[in-house]
Write an enzyme that holds these catalytic residues in place. Structure first.
Site, PDB file in Angstrom:
ATOM      1  N   LYS A 121     -56.037 -24.585  16.631  1.00  0.00           N
ATOM      2  CA  LYS A 121     -57.147 -25.550  16.603  1.00  0.00           C
ATOM      3  C   LYS A 121     -58.314 -25.053  17.460  1.00  0.00           C
ATOM      4  CE  LYS A 121     -57.284 -29.256  19.063  1.00  0.00           C
ATOM      5  NZ  LYS A 121     -56.916 -30.495  19.734  1.00  0.00           N
ATOM      6  N   ASP A 139     -58.046 -31.903  14.555  1.00  0.00           N
ATOM      7  CA  ASP A 139     -57.566 -32.657  15.714  1.00  0.00           C
ATOM      8  C   ASP A 139     -57.078 -34.012  15.210  1.00  0.00           C
ATOM      9  OD1 ASP A 139     -59.798 -34.150  15.136  1.00  0.00           O
ATOM     10  OD2 ASP A 139     -60.552 -34.196  17.188  1.00  0.00           O
TER      11      ASP A 139
END
Ligand code: SF4
Length: 215
Positions: A121, A139
């Site tokens: 991420k 997220d």
């Protein structure tokens, strides 16, 4: 509405209403962004932005940070979640950038994920924000909002969400679509009670369609 039409509606809406969406983290260069993104795990951008000025003042570049000791850095980030791990990760990241990347923050996901504290991420955020690469960072907001709207179907992991979004969003829009979905999740499609009454995505949203049907 087909999946193709749903994506087309959502992308057009955001293009019209949030053409300049960007990260709310405050940074001046890739080094500062990487520090801020590492700190932002399980923490709000607002809290990170309150913390980073003191870190950047004391450690203006990756070379300075690579020489920091745990005891020097820890007090600057103790108000952030998981300060012990994050202190170690920041110093380890800086040491590796200096030792293995000539002091330059890497610009590719495979290189970035070698750094301590940097997962997929974070690497996607850095490469999409700094270099506009078509990488989708998923997220909690992106995951939730995509599922509610119906942009993803039965996605149970961030990676599944990422791959489904990438399949439908044109490459040149991926980097900004990440911000669209995050900001929508942060301010409108919030976790507990989404503000559907003030949401312009209602005509294309599966969650809202179910609400209407049930009422
Ligand atoms: S209509 Fe409601 S559930 Fe759908 S995206 Fe908007 S806020 Fe979220």
């Amino acid at each position: 509405m087909t999946q193709k039409e749903r994506y087309a509606f959502i992308l057009k809406y955001f293009e019209e209403h949030a053409p300049n969406a960007e990260t709310e983290l405050i940074y001046d260069n890739p080094y500062q962004l990487l520090v801020a993104v590492i700190l932002s795990a399980q923490c709000t951008d607002k809290r990170v932005n309150m913390t980073t000025p003191a870190i950047f003042a004391q450690y203006p570049d990756v070379y300075a940070l690579s020489k920091a000791t745990f005891d020097d850095l820890f007090p600057l980030i103790r108000s952030i979640s998981y300060p012990n791990n994050k202190t170690r990760h920041l110093i380890g990241m800086a040491e590796m950038v200096v030792a293995d990347f000539n002091g330059e923050i890497p610009a590719t996901v495979p290189e970035l994920i070698k750094l301590p504290g940097v997962g997929r991420k974070t690497a996607n955020v850095i490469t999409s924000v700094v270099h506009q690469q078509p990488n989708m960072a998923v997220d909690t907001h992106v995951f939730r909002v995509s599922a509610r709207i119906g942009l993803t179907v039965n996605a149970t992991t961030p990676l599944q969400t990422e791959l489904q979004l990438l399949k439908h969003i044109p490459k040149d829009k991926v980097h900004i679509a990440h911000h669209w979905l995050i900001l929508h999740g942060r301010y409108i499609c919030v976790a507990r009670s989404p503000k559907c009454g003030e949401c312009g995505l209602r005509p294309a949203c599966k969650y809202y369609a179910k609400l209407v049907k049930a009422s």
